[in-house]
Design an enzyme around this catalytic site. Structure first.
Site, PDB file in Angstrom:
ATOM      1  N   ASP A  82      37.245  42.078  46.598  1.00 40.14           N
ATOM      2  CA  ASP A  82      36.569  41.992  45.298  1.00 40.14           C
ATOM      3  C   ASP A  82      36.928  43.206  44.440  1.00 40.14           C
ATOM      4  O   ASP A  82      37.386  44.225  44.963  1.00 40.14           O
ATOM      5  CB  ASP A  82      35.046  41.889  45.474  1.00 40.14           C
ATOM      6  CG  ASP A  82      34.451  43.082  46.220  1.00 40.14           C
ATOM      7  OD1 ASP A  82      35.117  43.599  47.137  1.00 40.14           O
ATOM      8  OD2 ASP A  82      33.328  43.490  45.872  1.00 40.14           O
ATOM      9  N   GLU A 146      32.370  44.360  48.593  1.00 41.01           N
ATOM     10  CA  GLU A 146      32.259  45.808  48.794  1.00 41.01           C
ATOM     11  C   GLU A 146      31.733  46.515  47.551  1.00 41.01           C
ATOM     12  O   GLU A 146      31.049  47.523  47.634  1.00 41.01           O
ATOM     13  CB  GLU A 146      33.629  46.391  49.178  1.00 41.01           C
ATOM     14  CG  GLU A 146      33.557  47.791  49.760  1.00 41.01           C
ATOM     15  CD  GLU A 146      33.701  48.902  48.731  1.00 41.01           C
ATOM     16  OE1 GLU A 146      33.494  50.058  49.090  1.00 41.01           O
ATOM     17  OE2 GLU A 146      34.017  48.612  47.550  1.00 41.01           O
TER      18      GLU A 146
HETATM   19 ZN   LIG Z   1      37.116  50.078  47.044  1.00 38.81          ZN
END
Ligand SMILES: [Zn+2]
Length: 289
Positions: A82, A146
């Site tokens: 992401d 994340e």
């Molecule tokens: Zn990162």
């Protein structure tokens, strides 16, 4: 077998461009796009690969390259697929174009961290093609979420599928980064995390009406408190680990370059609540968040 590094470079670059072109802005994520892209390459290799979705479109990819000694704990190559949101108006090139210009590759995630993702993929392919069997299993993890807390990515895998991701060493985005201190180049090994302090404050003051502005409001006091805390440097503490790093680098703690300064101090976060002012005579302040 020798690895044709020129091909490795071209292929890794092309994979990075392709990954940048897949919009995986988190929120909402849509990491399935990246997971599918990586999976089809690994499966064609062929390398054992699986995709696990805690929620639709929020995919985590795990691939495993078997080593010769299954008793040894694996080495993991870890990345996230992401990226943080973009404000295209402030970009000079398309954030999802993956364009190569001026000796750089441009796009959201080019550094954080689709580059590592493409490199991990390249390593797996290179090993497979060279017919190498590593001593221990090699795990590739390309995870979701994340940038927004890891709830659906690393945390989900560790809590729900620990056997898939158990490894004694992990190469992540900050490991392997080239770090220049003075003229010398370093590759950091992360062995600890920085700490932080959260301060929760409740402030109360006399209530009043907007038509009669006053200076002693709870919000005013709180603003002053936050400013004071922000201006007060946190105590410095050089831990034994930190001292060893500085010693090894030959740097005196008081002469540490800017890069090291935040590591020696705690970070400060104020969790500020909006306080409803109350008459001084009343019992506990009402906190609304
Ligand atoms: Zn990162």
């Amino acid at each position: 077998m020798r690895t044709p590094w020129e091909r490795f470079e071209q292929e890794t670059l092309a994979n990075l461009q392709a990954l940048i072109r897949l919009d995986t802005t988190n929120p909402p994520g849509n990491e399935r796009r990246a997971a599918d892209f990586i999976a089809q390459i690994l499966i064609a290799a062929p390398i054992e690969t699986m995709i696990i979705e805690p929620k639709p479109k929020r995919a985590n990819l795990i691939a495993r390259f078997p080593g010769s000694d299954r008793g040894k704990s694996p080495l993991m190559l870890s990345s996230h697929t992401d990226v943080v949101p973009v404000e295209p108006a402030h970009w000079t090139r398309s954030p999802f174009g993956g364009e190569i210009a001026d000796g750089c590759i441009w796009g959201r995630g080019a550094i954080d961290m689709k580059a590592k993702c493409a490199m991990d993929l390249g390593v797996m392919l290179a090993l497979k093609r060279a017919g190498i069997t590593p001593e221990r299993d090699l795990i590739l993890a390309a995870v979701a979420d994340e940038e927004a807390g890891s709830e659906l990515g690393a945390r989900f895998l560790v809590e729900q599928h620990p056997d898939l991701v158990r490894a004694c060493f992990v190469l992540i985005e900050t490991g392997g980064f080239t770090l220049f201190i003075g003229e010398r180049r370093y590759y950091p090994i992360q062995v600890a995390e920085k700490g932080f302090v959260t301060v929760r404050m409740t402030v109360s003051g006399a209530p009043g009406h907007g038509s009669m502005p006053r200076t002693d409001t709870a919000i005013g006091w709180m603003a002053e408190l936050i400013t004071r805390i922000g201006r007060t440097p946190m105590r410095r503490r050089v831990t034994p680990l930190m001292r060893r790093v500085l010693d090894d680098l030959g740097i005196a703690p008081e002469k540490a370059p800017p890069l090291f300064r935040p590591i020696k101090r705690r970070r400060f976060f104020a969790r500020c609540s909006v306080i409803r002012s109350r008459p001084r005579s009343c019992a506990p302040a009402t906190r609304t968040t």
